[in-house]
Scaffold this motif. Structure first.
Motif, short mmCIF file in Angstrom:
data_model
loop_
_atom_site.label_atom_id
_atom_site.label_comp_id
_atom_site.label_asym_id
_atom_site.label_seq_id
_atom_site.Cartn_x
_atom_site.Cartn_y
_atom_site.Cartn_z
N MET A 96 47.81 3.77 12.97
CA MET A 96 46.50 4.21 12.37
C MET A 96 45.60 5.07 13.48
SD MET A 96 45.29 0.96 10.04
CE MET A 96 46.01 0.37 8.71
N ASP A 97 45.00 5.81 12.67
CA ASP A 97 43.77 6.85 13.28
C ASP A 97 42.68 5.81 13.40
OD1 ASP A 97 41.70 8.06 14.28
OD2 ASP A 97 42.65 10.12 13.17
N PRO A 98 42.09 5.32 14.47
CA PRO A 98 40.90 4.47 14.48
C PRO A 98 39.51 5.23 13.48
CG PRO A 98 41.06 5.17 16.47
CD PRO A 98 42.44 5.51 15.79
N VAL A 99 39.55 6.39 13.78
CA VAL A 99 38.46 7.12 12.89
C VAL A 99 38.58 6.96 11.36
CG1 VAL A 99 37.48 9.44 12.56
CG2 VAL A 99 38.18 8.74 14.86
N GLU A 100 39.83 7.08 10.87
CA GLU A 100 40.26 6.99 9.46
C GLU A 100 39.75 5.38 8.96
OE1 GLU A 100 44.28 7.83 8.65
OE2 GLU A 100 43.91 10.30 9.16
N LEU A 101 40.38 4.65 9.78
CA LEU A 101 40.19 3.26 9.71
C LEU A 101 38.79 2.71 9.38
CD1 LEU A 101 41.44 0.37 9.18
CD2 LEU A 101 41.34 -0.14 11.76
N LEU A 102 37.79 3.12 10.26
CA LEU A 102 36.58 3.01 10.44
C LEU A 102 35.67 3.67 9.37
CD1 LEU A 102 35.87 2.33 14.08
CD2 LEU A 102 36.53 0.81 12.51
#
Length: 394
Positions: free
Chosen positions: A256-262
């Motif tokens: 996962m891309d942390p930016v997408e997840l958050l």
């Protein structure tokens, strides 16, 4: 002309209502309702465009200066709505992409989990798929070592970015690091605090002092299953199941891309971890000095996550630590974290010097000035060395 103007105001009023509906559908996110509101807004804009064309065909000059002033007034009134709608459209598309991406990842994760009970041949196939996608099939000490290497690189990267910003803001680097050490001397219980002297903080070595500060903050609570963000004891109540759950989360989070997840789940456990550590590492006064405002701080305090290059760099480090933590609680027994204390004699079996010496050999009589990052002792007997800044014994 009066009839036409009344129609224009009616359309603008309808567009306002449609825009309000779009905002309400945006938070909390309701894709279906948002699409309906989007269609309504676009419809009203088209009506407005048709009225504009009618006005031009009927001789837009009717009314002279007064008419032109009315048209200009209408344009000023409509322009902010048009700009806001375009921005919302872009945000909706971005959200839809994020949702579809997460759906695919969830579907993939579910498939991998359900395949666990199938026959051995299918299990072998699954392992090959996992390997080809770069995701390990099982937790292992070697995987923990590789992940710790990624943590070190992410720590170096974020510290370099922060140091660059401090220099651009014309900070006195040595004084800043001493101030950081002083401010945290009585608050960090997870690490033994060291005093860094001016002779140690040469400009080209200040990055190690900054890495030390960041590491102390972000590794705090590493020995607890939730970094002490709550009182969960799942790892003690059902350790085998908890280990499996942690590794499943590791595999899911790895891709996962942390930016997408958050962007979708800003207040998930990982989101809370990021918020807690950003606020701990980047003090409001520091942020204001670096950027001239508290925009990042205010967004994080409000429960969201900035989409900036600087915060993205921080998320890279936070994700690396989070993955390392998940792996630690996936292993049986879990790795033991240790750190070299200030003044301790340099021990090559457990310590790695960040200072490069000629010939590659550490001179005799070196002691630890300060720890840069912690080390780990793994269940298979392997040692991940603690990184330290050594100085001659005085």
């Amino acid at each position: 002309m009066v009839v036409l103007m009344n129609e224009v105001f009616d359309v603008v009023s309808s567009m306002k209502k449609a825009y309000v509906n779009m905002q309400e559908a945006h938070s909390p996110l309701d894709p279906e309702r948002m699409r309906a509101a989007d269609v309504a807004v676009v419809g009203e804009l088209r009506k407005l465009g048709m009225l504009r064309d009618r006005f031009r065909r009927c001789g837009g000059g009717v009314g002279g200066r007064k008419g032109r002033e009315q048209v200009a007034s209408l344009r000023e009134m409509v322009a902010p709505y048009e700009a806001a709608i375009e921005e919302l459209k872009r945000e909706v598309k971005a959200k839809e992409v994020e949702i579809e991406s997460l759906k695919e990842k969830l579907k993939s994760s579910s498939c991998l989990s359900s395949a666990g009970g199938r026959k051995k041949g299918r299990s072998l196939s699954r392992k090959k798929i996992s390997s080809s996608q770069g995701v390990a099939a099982a937790a292992a000490p070697e995987l923990f070592e590789a992940t710790m290497s990624q943590v070190k690189e992410a720590l170096k990267s974020f510290a370099s970015v922060l140091l660059s910003l401090m220099r651009s803001a014309h900070w006195d680097i040595a004084a800043a690091v001493r101030s950081i050490e002083s401010a945290t001397a009585n608050t960090d219980s997870a690490f033994i605090t060291t005093t860094i002297t001016p002779s140690v903080i040469a400009n080209h070595h200040a990055k190690y002092a900054l890495e030390s500060y960041i590491a102390r903050k972000i590794f705090q609570g590493f020995d607890h299953e939730t970094f002490y963000m709550d009182g969960s004891l799942s790892s003690l109540l059902n350790p085998e199941q908890y280990r499996r759950d942690c590794f499943t989360q590791y595999r899911d989070m790895k891709a996962m891309d942390p930016v997408e997840l958050l962007g979708v789940l800003p207040t998930c456990h990982f989101g809370k971890f990021c918020s807690k550590n950003y606020l701990a590492i980047v003090h409001p006064k520091m942020e204001e000095s670096l950027f001239g405002n508290l925009e990042h701080h205010d967004q994080v305090v409000a429960g969201s996550h900035p989409r900036s290059q600087f915060y993205g760099e921080f998320l890279g480090l936070a994700k690396a630590i989070w993955l390392l933590h998940l792996l630690a609680f996936s292993l049986d027994p879990p790795p033991n974290l240790f750190e070299a204390s200030r003044g301790a004699q340099f021990h090559p079996q457990y310590m790695e010097s960040v200072v490069k010496f000629s010939g590659g050999r550490i001179p005799a009589g070196q002691v630890v000035a300060f720890a840069v990052s912690p080390g780990f002792k793994l269940g298979n007997g392997s040692i991940i060395k603690a990184r330290v800044y050594p100085v001659p014994r005085t």
